[in-house]
Scaffold this motif. Structure first.
Motif, short mmCIF file in Angstrom:
data_model
loop_
_atom_site.label_atom_id
_atom_site.label_comp_id
_atom_site.label_asym_id
_atom_site.label_seq_id
_atom_site.Cartn_x
_atom_site.Cartn_y
_atom_site.Cartn_z
N ARG B 174 57.17 14.68 36.58
CA ARG B 174 57.52 14.70 35.38
C ARG B 174 57.09 13.63 34.64
NH1 ARG B 174 63.23 15.80 36.21
NH2 ARG B 174 63.31 18.04 36.84
N SER B 175 56.88 12.24 35.14
CA SER B 175 56.46 11.39 34.48
C SER B 175 54.79 11.45 34.38
CB SER B 175 56.73 9.91 35.10
OG SER B 175 57.71 10.15 35.97
N GLU B 177 53.35 14.24 34.09
CA GLU B 177 53.23 15.24 33.13
C GLU B 177 53.33 14.43 31.66
OE1 GLU B 177 55.97 18.26 33.66
OE2 GLU B 177 54.27 19.72 34.35
N LEU B 178 54.03 13.80 31.68
CA LEU B 178 54.39 13.16 30.09
C LEU B 178 52.77 11.94 29.93
CD1 LEU B 178 58.10 12.54 30.50
CD2 LEU B 178 56.84 14.06 28.88
N ALA B 179 52.70 11.34 30.96
CA ALA B 179 51.70 10.44 30.82
C ALA B 179 50.43 11.02 30.57
CB ALA B 179 51.51 9.79 32.10
N ARG B 180 50.23 12.33 31.15
CA ARG B 180 48.88 13.04 30.97
C ARG B 180 48.87 13.72 29.54
NH1 ARG B 180 45.73 15.40 35.62
NH2 ARG B 180 45.64 13.64 36.89
N ARG B 181 50.12 14.24 29.06
CA ARG B 181 50.31 14.50 27.57
C ARG B 181 49.94 13.46 26.73
NH1 ARG B 181 50.91 19.59 26.28
NH2 ARG B 181 50.90 18.80 24.07
N ALA B 182 50.36 12.21 26.87
CA ALA B 182 50.14 11.33 25.96
C ALA B 182 49.06 10.77 25.95
CB ALA B 182 51.24 10.07 26.53
N ASP B 187 45.26 19.37 28.89
CA ASP B 187 45.80 20.48 28.07
C ASP B 187 45.41 21.61 28.38
OD1 ASP B 187 48.07 18.67 27.22
OD2 ASP B 187 46.83 18.17 25.29
N GLN B 197 47.02 16.53 39.21
CA GLN B 197 48.36 16.00 39.22
C GLN B 197 48.97 16.00 40.63
OE1 GLN B 197 50.10 17.51 35.51
NE2 GLN B 197 52.50 16.89 36.41
#
Lengths: 202, 268
Positions: B174-175, B177-182, B187, B197
């Motif tokens: 999950r982290s 995923e969030l880091a990649r989005r940030a 995307d 990932q």
């Protein structure tokens, strides 16, 4: 090449870090197997039931744990341990083979293990990795033909065995080798010979 | 597929079963499943497979597994069995009258009867194997493997430690995923992102494993001293009964096929 003179002597005894990291790799591969179990079996099976043995090709993915663990950890029994643990994970999450997953893990691991033993646990480069994938594919095919496809004719048995070996070479041998190389480059394997080798070459 | 989910399901499974069955040692379940498989694997004929299947289904209610749970865990077997049978109908050993031929596929009297036998055999071997695994607790399995089967304790406990990391890995996922989005990466290209990932996750896992190894070593894990066990694992009379029943199912199936004259050794 000057570093070769100070190269530490090879030890075949498992350190704690060997055991724990081998476990991590085994578990990670087990999670991959779980995904593959669903994708390959549940979705692919209705189509593959019609094939004359070519389904062995994609089954090679189930062999990666043994080869990957062995070429990173480089200790006797690593292939067997990694493959067996991945099988345990696959069974614990729930698959269509239950306890018999462990039999498959055992025979597949033994196949890969045998190749590294023949190389006296001294060579973990590409060729042994590919051969280990092939041997693992062979033992997988034998196990499957005995356990599930006992009534198959000669054509199916031959095609299935060859397809399993090819699948093992590509999906287990080559893929594991590429993965180990990529992992070594990140520096995460610095406590292992597999990681230090890549660093020294740079 | 996520670990907390798996663990939660696991607990639910254990509590859903009757108390006597949950107390059976996982090693006894392993023994029973292997005994059945070992006997049935020797022959491919419909009599032995059908006998085993009938006996298994007769014993099933005593395990106290809820029907919903039974079907959720065994449906892949019910799907795989007829499909494996179909494969054998198409590519099994040919004998008798040939009904249909296409490329390598040859449907004959012999391959049809082998296909039916295969379907029953897959069910008879895989069903107990899957059912006996329902609700197996990994900690108790590890205890049994180390103390009863006598596998090397360092490896069994190392494996257990590795299994415990799964929960953490889900959080790491999950982290990531969030880091990649940030960062605005990944995307697009779903497959490529998943592969990248997954690799990052493997790197994190190995790094954590290396640290865990140091911590375990600091607590004298892997020393040469003899190990004592916090959770003793033994086989009681109940466990022996379970294994004997498994063996009995196998023996009776073999006997039935010998009596019926359908015994068909796989290597012949």
């Amino acid at each position: 090449m000057t570093t070769q003179s100070i190269r530490p002597t090879r030890s075949l005894r498992w350190r704690v870090v060997d055991i724990v990291v081998a476990s991590v790799i085994g578990v990670a591969c087990g999670v991959l197997f779980v995904v593959w179990n669903v994708a390959d079996n549940v979705i692919g099976d209705p189509l593959k039931a019609l094939l004359p043995g070519l389904q062995g090709l994609s089954h090679g993915m189930w062999l990666i744990a043994g080869v990957l663990t062995a070429i990173i950890i480089r200790k006797p029994g690593a292939a067997l341990y990694g493959e067996l643990l991945a099988a345990v994970v696959s069974a614990v999450v729930g698959n269509q083979w239950g306890w018999l997953t462990l039999v498959s893990g055992l025979t597949q691991g033994l196949g890969a293990e045998l190749v590294f033993a023949i190389f006296a646990y001294a060579n973990f480069r590409l060729i042994p990795a590919l051969l280990a994938g092939a041997a693992s594919g062979l033992t997988m095919a034998i196990t499957d033909l005995v356990l599930w496809y006992a009534g198959a004719g000669a054509t199916f048995s031959t095609v299935y065995t060859i397809a399993s070996i090819v699948g093992g070479v590509l999906l287990a041998g080559l893929l594991a080798w590429l993965l180990a190389k990529a992992l070594a480059r990140t520096g995460v394997l610095d406590r292992f010979a597999a990681g230090r080798e890549v660093k020294a070459a740079v | 597929m996520t670990a907390p989910h798996v663990i939660a399901r696991h607990d639910a499974e254990s509590s859903a079963q009757s108390s006597w069955w949950t107390s059976v040692n996982p090693i006894a379940r392993l023994g029973a499943a292997f005994a059945i498989a070992l006997c049935l694997v020797l022959t491919i004929d419909w009599v032995s497979a059908a006998t085993a299947l009938a006996l298994e289904l007769a014993l099933l209610p005593f395990l106290g597994i809820r029907p919903a749970q039974f079907w959720r865990r065994t449906w892949p077997v019910w799907l795989a069995a007829p499909l494996t049978g179909l494969t054998i109908v198409l590519y099994g050993e040919t004998s008798g009258r040939v009904w249909f031929e296409f490329l390598f596929a040859r449907v004959s009297d012999g391959s049809i009867s082998l296909g039916v036998a295969t379907m029953l055999r897959v069910l008879a071997i895989a069903l107990p194997s899957v059912v006996l695994f329902i609700g197996v607790d990994t900690t108790r399995l590890a205890d049994g493997l180390a103390q009863i089967v006598r596998l090397p304790a360092r490896f069994v406990l190392g494996a257990l430690a590795g299994l415990r990391l799964v929960g953490l890995l889900v959080e790491d996922w999950r982290s990531l995923e969030l880091a990649r989005r940030a960062r605005g990466v990944g995307d697009t290209g779903r497959l490529r992102r998943l592969a990248g990932q997954a690799f990052s996750l493997l790197v994190i896992a190995i790094r954590r494993g290396s640290r865990l190894a140091t911590a375990m070593e600091a607590r004298a894990f892997g020393s040469s001293k003899e190990r004592s066990w916090a959770r003793p694992s033994t086989l009681g009379s109940r466990d022996v009964t379970v294994m004997l029943l498994g063996f009995l199912v196998g023996i009776l199936s073999i006997a039935s096929s010998l009596l019926a004259g359908t015994w068909n050794f796989i290597a012949s």
